[in-house]
Motif scaffolding. Structure first.
Motif, PDB file in Angstrom:
ATOM      1  N   GLU A 133       0.714  -1.142   0.091  1.00  0.00           N
ATOM      2  CA  GLU A 133       0.104   0.038   0.044  1.00  0.00           C
ATOM      3  C   GLU A 133       0.907   1.305  -0.098  1.00  0.00           C
ATOM      4  OE1 GLU A 133      -3.363   2.358   2.641  1.00  0.00           O
ATOM      5  OE2 GLU A 133      -2.989   0.299   2.916  1.00  0.00           O
ATOM      6  N   VAL A 134       2.007   1.153   0.768  1.00  0.00           N
ATOM      7  CA  VAL A 134       2.875   2.427   0.830  1.00  0.00           C
ATOM      8  C   VAL A 134       3.332   2.685  -0.660  1.00  0.00           C
ATOM      9  CG1 VAL A 134       4.955   3.386   1.859  1.00  0.00           C
ATOM     10  CG2 VAL A 134       2.963   2.480   3.400  1.00  0.00           C
ATOM     11  N   TRP A 135       4.097   1.400  -1.048  1.00  0.00           N
ATOM     12  CA  TRP A 135       4.817   1.881  -2.243  1.00  0.00           C
ATOM     13  C   TRP A 135       3.790   2.193  -3.388  1.00  0.00           C
ATOM     14  CZ3 TRP A 135       9.605   2.130  -3.260  1.00  0.00           C
ATOM     15  CH2 TRP A 135       9.853   2.052  -4.524  1.00  0.00           C
ATOM     16  N   ALA A 136       2.793   1.809  -3.489  1.00  0.00           N
ATOM     17  CA  ALA A 136       1.731   2.230  -4.425  1.00  0.00           C
ATOM     18  C   ALA A 136       1.414   3.922  -4.222  1.00  0.00           C
ATOM     19  CB  ALA A 136       0.397   1.583  -4.117  1.00  0.00           C
ATOM     20  N   ALA A 157      17.743  -8.773   0.253  1.00  0.00           N
ATOM     21  CA  ALA A 157      17.625  -9.152  -1.032  1.00  0.00           C
ATOM     22  C   ALA A 157      16.215  -9.826  -1.392  1.00  0.00           C
ATOM     23  CB  ALA A 157      18.942 -10.257  -1.394  1.00  0.00           C
ATOM     24  N   GLU A 158      15.606 -10.271  -0.794  1.00  0.00           N
ATOM     25  CA  GLU A 158      14.447 -11.174  -0.825  1.00  0.00           C
ATOM     26  C   GLU A 158      13.432  -9.931  -0.985  1.00  0.00           C
ATOM     27  OE1 GLU A 158      11.367 -13.919   1.815  1.00  0.00           O
ATOM     28  OE2 GLU A 158      12.683 -12.518   2.843  1.00  0.00           O
ATOM     29  N   GLN A 159      13.274  -9.200  -0.211  1.00  0.00           N
ATOM     30  CA  GLN A 159      12.233  -8.058  -0.300  1.00  0.00           C
ATOM     31  C   GLN A 159      12.389  -7.410  -1.574  1.00  0.00           C
ATOM     32  OE1 GLN A 159      13.245  -6.295   3.379  1.00  0.00           O
ATOM     33  NE2 GLN A 159      11.238  -7.085   4.392  1.00  0.00           N
ATOM     34  N   LEU A 160      13.487  -6.756  -2.114  1.00  0.00           N
ATOM     35  CA  LEU A 160      14.016  -6.095  -3.118  1.00  0.00           C
ATOM     36  C   LEU A 160      13.608  -6.846  -4.380  1.00  0.00           C
ATOM     37  CD1 LEU A 160      15.237  -3.638  -4.680  1.00  0.00           C
ATOM     38  CD2 LEU A 160      17.467  -4.632  -4.280  1.00  0.00           C
ATOM     39  N   ALA A 161      14.023  -8.265  -4.337  1.00  0.00           N
ATOM     40  CA  ALA A 161      13.448  -9.180  -5.502  1.00  0.00           C
ATOM     41  C   ALA A 161      12.004  -8.944  -5.749  1.00  0.00           C
ATOM     42  CB  ALA A 161      14.083 -10.351  -5.379  1.00  0.00           C
ATOM     43  N   GLN A 162      11.262  -9.134  -4.580  1.00  0.00           N
ATOM     44  CA  GLN A 162       9.817  -9.054  -4.454  1.00  0.00           C
ATOM     45  C   GLN A 162       9.421  -7.952  -5.089  1.00  0.00           C
ATOM     46  OE1 GLN A 162       7.536 -10.275  -1.410  1.00  0.00           O
ATOM     47  NE2 GLN A 162       9.086 -11.827  -0.673  1.00  0.00           N
ATOM     48  N   LEU A 163      10.035  -6.782  -4.828  1.00  0.00           N
ATOM     49  CA  LEU A 163       9.361  -5.463  -5.334  1.00  0.00           C
ATOM     50  C   LEU A 163       9.772  -5.403  -6.768  1.00  0.00           C
ATOM     51  CD1 LEU A 163       8.178  -2.993  -3.908  1.00  0.00           C
ATOM     52  CD2 LEU A 163      10.502  -2.238  -3.264  1.00  0.00           C
ATOM     53  N   CYS A 164      10.914  -5.622  -7.292  1.00  0.00           N
ATOM     54  CA  CYS A 164      11.381  -5.502  -8.812  1.00  0.00           C
ATOM     55  C   CYS A 164      10.230  -6.590  -9.405  1.00  0.00           C
ATOM     56  CB  CYS A 164      12.904  -6.111  -8.731  1.00  0.00           C
ATOM     57  SG  CYS A 164      14.007  -4.847  -8.290  1.00  0.00           S
ATOM     58  N   ALA A 165       9.845  -7.580  -8.969  1.00  0.00           N
ATOM     59  CA  ALA A 165       9.097  -8.485  -9.606  1.00  0.00           C
ATOM     60  C   ALA A 165       7.523  -8.089  -9.994  1.00  0.00           C
ATOM     61  CB  ALA A 165       9.216 -10.095  -9.301  1.00  0.00           C
ATOM     62  N   LYS A 166       7.203  -7.497  -8.657  1.00  0.00           N
ATOM     63  CA  LYS A 166       5.793  -7.356  -8.728  1.00  0.00           C
ATOM     64  C   LYS A 166       5.261  -5.873  -8.769  1.00  0.00           C
ATOM     65  CE  LYS A 166       5.115 -11.498  -6.534  1.00  0.00           C
ATOM     66  NZ  LYS A 166       4.457 -12.245  -5.222  1.00  0.00           N
TER      67      LYS A 166
END
Length: 277
Positions: A133-136, A157-166
C-alpha cells in the motif's frame, strides 16, 4: 555524475542523520565543499529535515539554486518514529504517506523531490499488505512528477527481488547500511545491477571500523598517498556504489570528494572485497 531517466545523479551524497541542531550549518558546509546531493528523512528521531530546508534557503541567497541540488528524503513508517510523527497515525497508510510527503515539501521549501524513499519495509521477511500500500502511494508521486525517482532503504535481497518482480514501478534507488562482513551487501547489489538500480551505501566507515585498521588497506592508502577512508570510498565507487558520507569535518568533506582521483587495481578491489568474509 551519472544519469537515470535523464535525471543527473551526483556520484556522492551528503547524509544528514544524527546532525541535530548542527544540520543547517553542516549542509551549507557540505555544499560549499562541493556536495550536490543531500539525503534526509521526515523522522525527528534521527533527522532534522526542516533544518535542511533552512540551509537550502540560505544557499539560495548565495546563488545556489534548488535545481542545482539533488534532494532525497524518506517516508518513515510509524514503527521508526517517536511521538512526533509528521502524519496522523490513525489515518490509513496512503494518507500517512501523502501527509508526510506534503510535510517534506514544506520543510524543504520545494515543490518536487529528486528521490523519495521508503525508509524500510514494514515486514521483517518478505513484503506484506502495508508495504504494497505504501509503495503504491510512493509510485503515485513518481507518476505525477512530484518526485523524479523512488526507492527503498534498509531492504533485504528477498524483499528487493519481490518489489522488482511485482511493483508497477520498481525502485530506482536502494539505500542500505553496508557491512564488509556481509560481502558489502553483495546480494542486494547484484539485484541492483541486474535491474539498473542505483545502490547507495551508508555507514561505509562506521559499520566497518575493522577495515580501517587492516594493514593491507593502510598499505593501499600509503601507496596512493591518501587516507584509509578514501580507499574505502573509492572501492565503493569502483564496485558500483553511490557512497554517502555524514562527516562533520570540513577537511574530510573535501578529502572525500577527491576519492575519485585515483584508481584501485583489480587486486586492491579483490583484497578490500574479501576483508571480513
Amino acid at each position: 555524475m551519472q544519469s537515470y531517466n535523464n535525471v543527473p545523479v551526483p556520484s556522492w551524497m551528503y547524509g544528514t542523520a544524527w546532525k541535530k541542531e548542527a544540520t543547517a550549518g553542516l549542509v551549507q558546509q557540505a555544499v560549499a565543499a562541493g556536495f550536490r546531493a543531500i539525503d534526509t528523512a521526515n523522522q525527528l528521531i534521527h533527522y532534522q529535515e526542516a533544518l535542511v530546508g533552512e540551509a537550502l534557503l540560505a544557499l539560495a541567497k548565495q546563488g545556489i539554486r534548488r535545481e542545482a541540488l539533488f534532494l532525497q528524503t524518506k517516508f518513515t513508517p510509524v514503527n521508526g518514529q517517536d511521538h512526533r510523527t509528521p502524519y496522523d497515525v490513525k489515518a490509513d497508510l496512503t494518507t500517512q504517506v501523502k501527509q508526510s510527503f506534503a510535510s517534506s515539501l514544506a520543510h524543504l521549501h520545494t515543490d518536487y523531490l529528486d528521490s523519495y524513499v521508503l525508509h524500510g519495509p514494514y515486514s521483517r521477511h518478505g513484503l506484506g499488505t502495508a508495504d504494497w500500500e505504501v509503495w503504491a502511494a510512493i509510485e503515485g508521486f513518481y507518476e505525477s512528477g512530484k518526485t523524479k525517482m523512488i526507492g527503498i532503504s534498509n531492504v533485504s535481497a528477498e524483499q528487493l527481488a519481490q518489489l522488482c518482480a511485482k511493483a508497477r514501478h520498481k525502485p530506482m534507488m536502494v539505500q542500505n547500511r553496508c557491512y564488509a562482513a556481509l560481502g558489502w551487501d553483495r546480494e542486494v547489489r547484484e539485484i541492483c545491477r541486474t535491474h539498473g538500480i542505483i545502490y547507495q551505501g551508508f555507514s561505509l566507515l562506521t559499520a566497518n571500523r575493522g577495515v580501517l585498521v587492516e594493514p593491507e588497506v593502510r598499505a593501499i592508502a600509503e601507496r596512493f598517498k591518501t587516507g584509509v577512508a578514501q580507499v574505502v570510498f573509492r572501492f565503493a565507487m569502483q564496485i558500483g556504489m553511490l557512497p554517502l558520507t555524514g562527516t562533520t569535518n570540513p577537511q574530510h568533506m573535501k578529502e572525500d570528494l577527491v576519492s575519485d582521483q585515483f584508481t584501485l587495481s583489480p587486486e586492491d578491489i579483490q583484497l578490500v572485497e574479501a576483508i571480513g568474509l
